[in-house]
Design an enzyme around this catalytic site. Structure first.
Site, mmCIF file in Angstrom:
data_model
loop_
_atom_site.group_PDB
_atom_site.id
_atom_site.type_symbol
_atom_site.label_atom_id
_atom_site.label_comp_id
_atom_site.label_asym_id
_atom_site.label_seq_id
_atom_site.Cartn_x
_atom_site.Cartn_y
_atom_site.Cartn_z
ATOM 1 N N SER A 7 20.710 4.883 -0.909
ATOM 2 C CA SER A 7 19.576 4.942 -1.828
ATOM 3 C C SER A 7 20.058 5.669 -3.070
ATOM 4 C CB SER A 7 18.437 5.725 -1.171
ATOM 5 O OG SER A 7 17.485 6.115 -2.137
ATOM 6 N N ARG A 8 19.422 5.329 -4.201
ATOM 7 C CA ARG A 8 19.770 6.048 -5.432
ATOM 8 C C ARG A 8 18.903 7.291 -5.578
ATOM 9 N NH1 ARG A 8 19.355 0.706 -7.164
ATOM 10 N NH2 ARG A 8 21.368 -0.255 -7.617
ATOM 11 N N ASN A 9 18.002 7.496 -4.642
ATOM 12 C CA ASN A 9 16.975 8.527 -4.755
ATOM 13 C C ASN A 9 17.440 9.856 -4.132
ATOM 14 O OD1 ASN A 9 14.663 10.056 -4.559
ATOM 15 N ND2 ASN A 9 13.342 8.301 -4.107
ATOM 16 N N ASP A 64 13.405 2.348 4.763
ATOM 17 C CA ASP A 64 12.403 1.617 3.986
ATOM 18 C C ASP A 64 11.033 2.066 4.468
ATOM 19 O OD1 ASP A 64 11.737 -0.139 1.916
ATOM 20 O OD2 ASP A 64 11.270 -1.730 3.331
ATOM 21 N N SER A 65 10.061 2.037 3.565
ATOM 22 C CA SER A 65 8.732 2.507 3.940
ATOM 23 C C SER A 65 7.682 1.821 3.085
ATOM 24 C CB SER A 65 8.646 4.025 3.763
ATOM 25 O OG SER A 65 8.947 4.378 2.433
ATOM 26 N N TYR A 144 1.003 7.064 -3.045
ATOM 27 C CA TYR A 144 -0.402 6.969 -2.620
ATOM 28 C C TYR A 144 -0.926 8.256 -1.983
ATOM 29 C CZ TYR A 144 0.838 2.199 -3.510
ATOM 30 O OH TYR A 144 1.290 1.063 -4.132
ATOM 31 N N ASP A 145 -0.108 9.306 -1.979
ATOM 32 C CA ASP A 145 -0.506 10.548 -1.294
ATOM 33 C C ASP A 145 -1.844 11.131 -1.783
ATOM 34 O OD1 ASP A 145 1.639 10.393 0.364
ATOM 35 O OD2 ASP A 145 2.894 11.790 -0.764
ATOM 36 N N HIS A 170 5.122 9.900 8.002
ATOM 37 C CA HIS A 170 5.801 8.764 8.640
ATOM 38 C C HIS A 170 7.318 8.962 8.602
ATOM 39 C CE1 HIS A 170 5.204 8.332 4.417
ATOM 40 N NE2 HIS A 170 5.867 7.211 4.302
HETATM 41 P P1 IMP Z 1 10.741 2.912 -0.510
HETATM 42 O O1 IMP Z 1 10.821 3.218 0.948
HETATM 43 O O2 IMP Z 1 11.442 3.916 -1.337
HETATM 44 O O3 IMP Z 1 11.117 1.474 -0.809
HETATM 45 O O4 IMP Z 1 9.201 3.104 -0.911
HETATM 46 C C1 IMP Z 1 8.220 2.139 -0.744
HETATM 47 C C2 IMP Z 1 6.921 2.496 -1.404
HETATM 48 O O5 IMP Z 1 5.980 2.887 -0.404
HETATM 49 C C3 IMP Z 1 6.952 3.656 -2.387
HETATM 50 O O6 IMP Z 1 7.294 3.224 -3.667
HETATM 51 C C4 IMP Z 1 5.512 4.147 -2.329
HETATM 52 O O7 IMP Z 1 4.692 3.330 -3.115
HETATM 53 C C5 IMP Z 1 5.160 3.914 -0.872
HETATM 54 N N1 IMP Z 1 5.457 5.132 -0.087
HETATM 55 C C6 IMP Z 1 6.416 5.263 0.857
HETATM 56 N N2 IMP Z 1 6.395 6.505 1.380
HETATM 57 C C7 IMP Z 1 5.419 7.166 0.729
HETATM 58 C C8 IMP Z 1 4.928 8.508 0.815
HETATM 59 O O8 IMP Z 1 5.399 9.370 1.588
HETATM 60 N N3 IMP Z 1 3.915 8.813 -0.022
HETATM 61 C C9 IMP Z 1 3.371 7.924 -0.881
HETATM 62 N N4 IMP Z 1 3.804 6.675 -1.021
HETATM 63 C C10 IMP Z 1 4.820 6.290 -0.207
#
Ligand code: IMP
Length: 190
Positions: A7-9, A64-65, A144-145, A170
């Site tokens: 991830s770049r994050n 992924d989430s 969305y928190d 999660h």
């Molecule tokens: P990714 O897992 O970085 O691809 O994130 C997917 C997207 O799901 C994010 O850009 C948020 O919109 C949402 N998301 C995932 N985890 C969270 C969280 O812990 N809080 C709020 N939004 C989340």
């Protein structure tokens, strides 16, 4: 244990370090990340972990989430990151879609995949169930928190903050499941 996160994050790497004690997690520096076009969180987490494993070898991690809203048939789900620009615009769009809707149930889902230096793939899944509030509250977290109220709480995750997330989110649940799976398979090295 040194682990490369695909991830770049960098924020995610720090968050996961807090959830996986003893892991030193670095992000993968690559300008040709594969597109996240899987149909499931698991597929996306796996393709990122495999990409990292090809590039860096050693232990790699993909994740992924997303958020699934019952009244929207599970949307935005695996497409959460592309639903709307992150932050207030995404929250506003979600609240608009749920205007006048009584069923506010939603859940966050996270998939983590670790790949060992030998190429063994291990998965951890985490789910946090809750409801979508009528208006944003709180400054903590991201995405969305501010509108997500976990089951058993009266506050949004924005109000509950990172202390709550580190224990109950999660991602925290997925990290615990991943650790347990690694321990069961005796794959956790020093
Ligand atoms: P990714 O897992 O970085 O691809 O994130 C997917 C997207 O799901 C994010 O850009 C948020 O919109 C949402 N998301 C995932 N985890 C969270 C969280 O812990 N809080 C709020 N939004 C989340």
């Amino acid at each position: 244990m040194s682990v490369v996160l695909c991830s770049r994050n960098a924020h995610k790497a720090r968050e996961l370090e807090g959830l996986l004690p003893g892991w030193s997690i670095a992000t993968l520096d690559a300008d040709d990340y594969p597109p996240e076009d899987g149909d499931t969180y698991y597929e996306n987490a796996l393709l990122k972990a495999r990409f990292g494993h090809e590039r860096a070898g050693g232990w790699t991690l993909g994740d992924d989430s997303g958020i699934e809203v019952a009244a929207l048939g599970g949307r935005p789900g695996v497409h959460s990151a592309r639903y709307a620009p992150e932050g207030p615009p995404a929250v506003a769009k979600l609240l608009r879609e749920l205007e006048g809707v009584d069923d506010r149930r939603a859940r966050y889902v996270c998939e983590l995949v670790a790949i060992s230096p030998d190429g063994e793939e291990i998965r951890g899944t985490g789910i946090a169930a809750g409801t979508i509030s009528d208006a944003p509250r709180g400054e903590g977290g991201f995405g969305y928190d501010p509108v997500f109220v976990p089951d058993g709480e009266n506050s949004t995750v924005g109000e509950l903050g990172d202390g709550w997330k580190n224990e109950h989110s999660h991602r925290a649940r997925a990290a615990r499941a991943l650790r347990e799976a690694l321990e069961r398979r005796r794959l956790l090295g020093a």
